[in-house]
Scaffold this active site. Sequence first.
Site, short mmCIF file in Angstrom:
data_model
loop_
_atom_site.label_atom_id
_atom_site.label_comp_id
_atom_site.label_asym_id
_atom_site.label_seq_id
_atom_site.Cartn_x
_atom_site.Cartn_y
_atom_site.Cartn_z
N HIS A 219 -1.06 10.34 60.30
CA HIS A 219 -1.78 10.78 59.17
C HIS A 219 -3.41 10.70 59.29
CE1 HIS A 219 1.06 13.05 56.67
NE2 HIS A 219 1.83 12.01 56.37
N CYS A 275 -4.36 15.12 61.27
CA CYS A 275 -5.10 16.32 60.47
C CYS A 275 -6.60 15.69 59.97
CB CYS A 275 -4.26 16.58 59.28
SG CYS A 275 -2.80 17.18 59.34
#
Length: 407
Positions: A219, A275
């Site tokens: 992440h 991301c």
Amino acid sequence: MASRRDVRCRCGRWMSAQPGVSSIQCSTCHTVTQLSSSLVDIARGANRVLQGIQQLRRQHKQQQQQPQQQQQIMAQPPPPPPKRQHKQQQQQIMAQPPPRRQHKQQQQQPQQQIMAQPPPPPKLLEPLPSPFGKKRAVICGLDYKGKSYSLEGCISDAKSMRTFLVKQMGFPIDSILMLTEDEASPQRIPTKKNIRKAMRWLVEGNRARDSLVFHYSGHGSQQKDYNGDEVDGQDEALAPLDHETEGKIIDDEINKTLVRPLVHGAKLHAVIDACNSGTVLDLPSVCRMERNGFYEWERQTSGRTYKGTNGGTAICLSACDDHEASGYTPVFTGKNAGAMTYSFIKAVKTAGPAPTYGHLLNLMCSAIREAQSRLARDENYTSPEETAEPLLTSSEEFDIYATKFVL
């Protein structure tokens, strides 16, 4: 009639003296030697012999007396101690146990000391590989198992990257530090502390011609920039396994740890499959590439803080821009895998020997576009508004179509 006399000078030369001469001079050292009658010389010589004999006798007598004196000293009893000291010694002797019991206590004492000592702490942390070498890498893969925000394929991405570096790029297996949730050692779990430690290990003692790789699959996110060094007012960050309690690792720290220590001749490649990861290394130059292959460099920093290296080169390939979300897809392998990691490895393998950075970027973008178009045919797949494509950032601007990619 008196005959000639042979006289020896101090320098060792023999001379012949006429009868009746009281002195003679050496022709070599010019020393004058006084001559005496023969009887006097004989008497003096005999006296010297007697003196030598007497000296030898005295030395022999002294040598005989020394052992006797030593024996007498050893045979003498020690002087009695003062009364008070003698009484204390008697009390100490009375307090000592018998010899057998004392020997038994001496055997038991080490065992009692061992039993009394606390057991050593378990050795949970194994030493990291040596940081010194021409090629080394840190690979992080986080699936966040058991969390509501768990991912699929990030640990597989990490394992694929390790295999690629070893078999394709010639990295020694011992020079690669893996941090995933599947590792047995607590030191290899991708917590914030361990990732920080691994990043420091990666650049420690870096030298010219070192090839360093940092790969992260997990992440990523953004948060408010509090020091004013971001053009868009947002810091990019990586989310370690314990980020809920320990916090994230923001781009300012990543730049300080991985980028600035690079010395002249050393090169770092970062592959970030996350991301909001476009400028997660806070590198000052961003390569904006269009679909037709044209590109231009864009300055990213505000100029308040230096974001470059100490003479080396840092290049980052990110899965998407800062405001975009990365994707993972089963199109490539049949299982969920990070699109960035897979397309990067495939592009390097298929591009041929020594491809340029521009060639690699075009191959990666083409592979991701093709995967997105195949997924778009699936009725159950919801296409994002904008397709995320890899982004290249660097510590310095260069010609991406002329510069060779070398790990």
